[in-house]
Each structure stands twice: as structure tokens, then as C-alpha cells.
Design an enzyme around this catalytic site. Structure first.
Site, mmCIF file in Angstrom:
data_model
loop_
_atom_site.group_PDB
_atom_site.id
_atom_site.type_symbol
_atom_site.label_atom_id
_atom_site.label_comp_id
_atom_site.label_asym_id
_atom_site.label_seq_id
_atom_site.Cartn_x
_atom_site.Cartn_y
_atom_site.Cartn_z
ATOM 1 C CE LYS A 113 -4.395 -1.630 0.685
ATOM 2 N NZ LYS A 113 -5.733 -1.538 1.190
ATOM 3 C CE LYS B 266 -13.229 -3.950 -0.294
ATOM 4 N NZ LYS B 266 -12.163 -3.536 0.623
ATOM 5 C CE LYS C 17 -5.802 -8.098 -2.406
ATOM 6 N NZ LYS C 17 -6.509 -7.835 -1.149
HETATM 7 P P1 ATP Z 1 -8.487 -2.775 -0.890
HETATM 8 O O1 ATP Z 1 -8.341 -2.824 -2.378
HETATM 9 O O2 ATP Z 1 -9.241 -1.582 -0.395
HETATM 10 O O3 ATP Z 1 -7.226 -3.037 -0.145
HETATM 11 P P2 ATP Z 1 -9.420 -5.464 -0.878
HETATM 12 O O4 ATP Z 1 -10.305 -5.735 -2.044
HETATM 13 O O5 ATP Z 1 -8.043 -5.996 -0.931
HETATM 14 O O6 ATP Z 1 -9.447 -3.950 -0.522
HETATM 15 P P3 ATP Z 1 -10.111 -5.953 1.911
HETATM 16 O O7 ATP Z 1 -11.195 -5.100 2.495
HETATM 17 O O8 ATP Z 1 -8.704 -5.623 2.259
HETATM 18 O O9 ATP Z 1 -10.241 -6.047 0.333
HETATM 19 O O10 ATP Z 1 -10.393 -7.468 2.257
HETATM 20 C C1 ATP Z 1 -11.590 -7.993 2.759
HETATM 21 C C2 ATP Z 1 -11.492 -9.497 2.796
HETATM 22 O O11 ATP Z 1 -11.475 -10.009 1.460
HETATM 23 C C3 ATP Z 1 -10.214 -10.026 3.442
HETATM 24 O O12 ATP Z 1 -10.529 -11.192 4.182
HETATM 25 C C4 ATP Z 1 -9.325 -10.381 2.290
HETATM 26 O O13 ATP Z 1 -8.406 -11.405 2.593
HETATM 27 C C5 ATP Z 1 -10.336 -10.853 1.274
HETATM 28 N N1 ATP Z 1 -9.865 -10.637 -0.099
HETATM 29 C C6 ATP Z 1 -9.585 -9.444 -0.675
HETATM 30 N N2 ATP Z 1 -9.219 -9.611 -1.951
HETATM 31 C C7 ATP Z 1 -9.239 -10.937 -2.183
HETATM 32 C C8 ATP Z 1 -8.945 -11.763 -3.320
HETATM 33 N N3 ATP Z 1 -8.556 -11.212 -4.450
HETATM 34 N N4 ATP Z 1 -9.080 -13.095 -3.210
HETATM 35 C C9 ATP Z 1 -9.495 -13.660 -2.042
HETATM 36 N N5 ATP Z 1 -9.778 -12.946 -0.933
HETATM 37 C C10 ATP Z 1 -9.661 -11.616 -0.989
#
Ligand code: ATP
Ligand code: LTN
Length: 341
Positions: free
Chosen positions: A124, A209, A206
């Protein structure tokens, strides 16, 4: 459900399940497969808490009006995914002040060196080089507070959060080592086969969002948008369908999506496409996603028709969370020597 991370000692009735998602964007297929859908299925647990991690999302600059909207939307989505707010506790992190209060204390039991090793912080910081704030650095301490406040045993998350659950255990162990058994040590609950869904446009990364629209499918996308995004998903120039994440990340990602949504081993899904082209795989993935999301969207839309009722639910659930959290926080304040009047 494959509870491969579940220690025998904390089965069912002793279980406290906690997880959270940040309202930092439109909830993706990755969030859904990796985390959200695994929040269900702990019916016998002593307590189940699902939190909207609004405070965590402030570590990256947010539009205030959008953040408010997304927070309510994520709470509605939890309910639409089948989490009944009478049996689960569904609330916003900022509505339960104990989270930030415990976070301060735990900051004093966490080392800079430990936080420096966190890969999410490194990722990040690289992504938001103009805003490497202290909150981004101490993010795992607030997350540890979320978990430890409720004497959580089980934390359903995607694989990218494993390191954060580990540092949470380290902090808890350190604290317990000094003051006695104050905190329960939590275990991550990670489903091996679907712990990480990759980006559609860059399948070695990965799905996230906060990345560009075309890289993810949102839980709220229309069937047309889902078909379009999946059709455009990056694959490779061969045309053999086989599960091989190293050499065929795009195709393997589509197979993982089908496997997760159809609850079938990935090899079995791959075998079903023998002799077929990538178009067939993409069609199958898109239709599986549409089938999964359509009923959730219907429930979600119905819930958002009545925002007052949703707000009342969140308020009542936050009070239940606060009552549980206070028990741990009081104990911690006493142990560390804060004056009790
Ligand atoms: P950001 O982009 O704002 O960092 P993010 O999409 O990575 O957000 P988080 O809010 O950090 O999502 O994660 C929420 C949950 O979803 C966590 O348990 C995380 O491990 C899971 N998660 C996020 N992205 C993935 C992915 N691509 N595959 C599987 N699990 C995911
Ligand atoms: N950091 C998590 C969201 C989160 C969380 C938690 C997950 C905040 N607090 C407590 C599990 C338990 C993320 O997914 N980025």
C-alpha cells in the site's frame, strides 16, 4: 466446509467468529469468494461478529459521502448474503469505540520492526506513495484490537490477511505473557482452494476493490457487465485449459472461480473443459457468477429500500458488540494499571 485451520480444542460451541471488510470500494468477487461467503456456516458458534471496517478504510483517502454510502451498503450486503442480524452481530467499527481504545493500548505492545515486515504495508505504501500515513503503518494493530476484543477463536479471511492474523496472535501472546491469560489466541480460517482470486486484467496480481473497474467483477455488476468483464479477462496465447497458476495464471484464475462457485475440485472443473476453448470456460465462469450474485442482489436491493430499518439494525447490533467488547477492555485497563474509579 473445509475447516483445515480449525484447532480441535475450539470446536463449535466455544467458537467466536469475527471478520471485517473495508468499505473502500465496490465489494469484489475476490472479497466474496475469499471472505464473505465463508462468513456463513458457523451456526453453532457462541458468537459471530461481522464488522464494516470503516476506520481501516481511512488509511487511504476516501470521499466522505461515498464512504457513508459504502458503509451502509456493505452492512446490507452482509445481510443479503444470509447473515441474519439477530443471530450475528453486524455493525460498523466506528460505532464501537472500544476498537480504537484497545488499539492505543496494543500500539504500546507492538514493535516498529514487526509492523515494518507487513507486506500489505509495503504494497500500500508503494501504491499510495503520496500518503504513507501512520494509520497505514499501525493498521494491523487496529485489526488485532478488532479480533481480540471479542475473545475471537476463528477469523475467516483471504490468504492476504494471514500475516495480519499472525501478528495479532504475537501481540496477544506478548500481552498474555506479561499480564496472564487476557486474550484468546485466534486462528485464521482460510479455505485453501479459494483463498486468492486474481485480477482479471493482470492475473498475477490479487483482485482488489480499489483497482480499476475492468480488473474486477463487483457483487453489484449486472449480468451484461459480468459477461463483458469475464470475456475480456486476460488469458494466454495457447488454447489448452489446464490448472497451472505459474504458467497459466489467467486460465487458472477462471478455473478457480468456477471451482469455488460450483463447489467442485479445480481438477474436476478443468477436466470438464477437455477439448474446449477459452470461450467456453469464460462463458461458464460468467454464468456461475451471475447465478451466485442474482439472488444476493435482489435481497440487497430490497434491504436498501428501507434505510431507516437498516440504520436501526446497525445501531442495535453496535450496542450488542459494545457490551461484549467492554468486558475485555475493562480487564485490559485494569491489568495495565489505568486508574479505575
Ligand atoms: P483494498 O483494495 O481496499 O485493499 P481489498 O479488495 O483488498 O481492498 P479488503 O477489504 O482488504 O479487500 O479485504 C476484505 C477481505 O477479502 C479479506 O478477508 C481479504 O483477505 C479478502 N480478499 C480481498 N481480496 C481478495 C482476493 N482477491 N481473493 C481472495 N480474498 C480476498
Ligand atoms: N484488514 C482486513 C479487514 C479487517 C479485518 C479485521 C479482517 C479489519 N479488521 C479483523 C479480519 C479481522 C482486510 O481485509 N484488509
Amino acid at each position: 466446509m473445509d475447516q483445515q485451520n480449525q484447532p480441535a480444542a475450539v470446536q463449535e460451541k466455544q467458537q467466536v467468529v469475527f471478520s471485517a471488510i473495508q468499505p473502500s470500494g465496490s465489494i469484489t468477487l475476490g472479497n466474496y469468494i475469499g471472505a464473505l461467503r465463508n462468513f456463513s456456516g458457523f451456526e453453532d458458534a457462541k458468537a459471530r461478529l461481522y464488522c464494516v471496517a470503516d476506520l481501516h478504510s481511512l488509511t487511504v483517502r476516501q470521499d466522505p459521502a461515498l464512504l457513508r454510502k459504502r458503509s451502509l451498503s456493505l452492512a446490507a450486503l452482509y445481510i443479503a448474503c444470509g447473515l441474519d442480524p439477530k443471530e450475528n452481530i453486524i455493525y460498523c467499527q466506528s460505532h464501537v469505540p472500544c476498537h480504537t481504545e484497545l488499539s492505543w493500548i496494543l500500539n504500546c505492545f507492538t514493535y516498529m520492526g514487526e509492523l515494518n515486515r507487513m507486506t500489505q504495508f509495503k504494497d500500500k505504501s508503494a501504491k499510495h506513495a503520496d500518503n504513507i500515513n501512520a494509520g497505514l503503518f499501525t493498521y494491523p494493530v487496529l485489526m488485532a484490537s478488532d479480533i481480540l476484543l471479542y475473545q475471537t477463536t476463528t477469523v475467516p479471511v483471504g490468504i492476504d490477511q494471514k500475516q495480519h492474523v499472525e501478528i495479532c496472535r504475537d501481540i496477544a501472546q506478548r500481552f498474555n505473557g506479561i499480564y496472564g491469560e487476557v486474550f484468546t489466541l485466534p486462528e485464521p480460517y482460510i479455505r485453501k482452494t479459494s483463498a486468492k482470486i486474481q485480477s482479471l486484467s493482470e492475473p498475477t496480481k490479487k483482485m482488489s476493490k480499489s483497482d480499476p473497474e475492468e480488473s474486477f467483477v463487483s457483487v453489484f455488476d449486472t449480468p451484461d457487465a459480468i459477461r463483458r468483464k469475464i470475456r475480456r479477462a486476460v488469458t494466454d496465447s495457447e488454447n489448452e485449459i489446464r490448472y497451472d497458476p505459474e504458467n497459466k495464471p489467467g486460465v487458472s484464475n477462471l478455473l478457480t472461480i468456477c471451482s469455488a462457485l460450483e463447489n467442485k475440485p479445480v481438477e474436476e472443473v478443468a477436466a470438464g473443459f477437455a477439448g474446449l476453448g477459452y470461450g467456453a470456460l469464460k462463458d461458464a465462469a460468467a454464468e456461475a457468477i451471475i447465478k451466485e450474485f442474482t439472488p444476493i442482489q435482489e435481497k440487497y436491493n430490497a434491504l436498501l429500500q428501507n434505510k431507516d430499518e437498516l440504520s436501526a439494525i446497525l445501531q442495535e447490533n453496535a450496542s450488542r458488540a459494545q457490551a461484549l467488547a467492554m468486558k475485555t477492555l475493562r480487564k485490559v485497563y485494569k491489568k495495565v494499571g489505568l486508574l479505575q474509579l
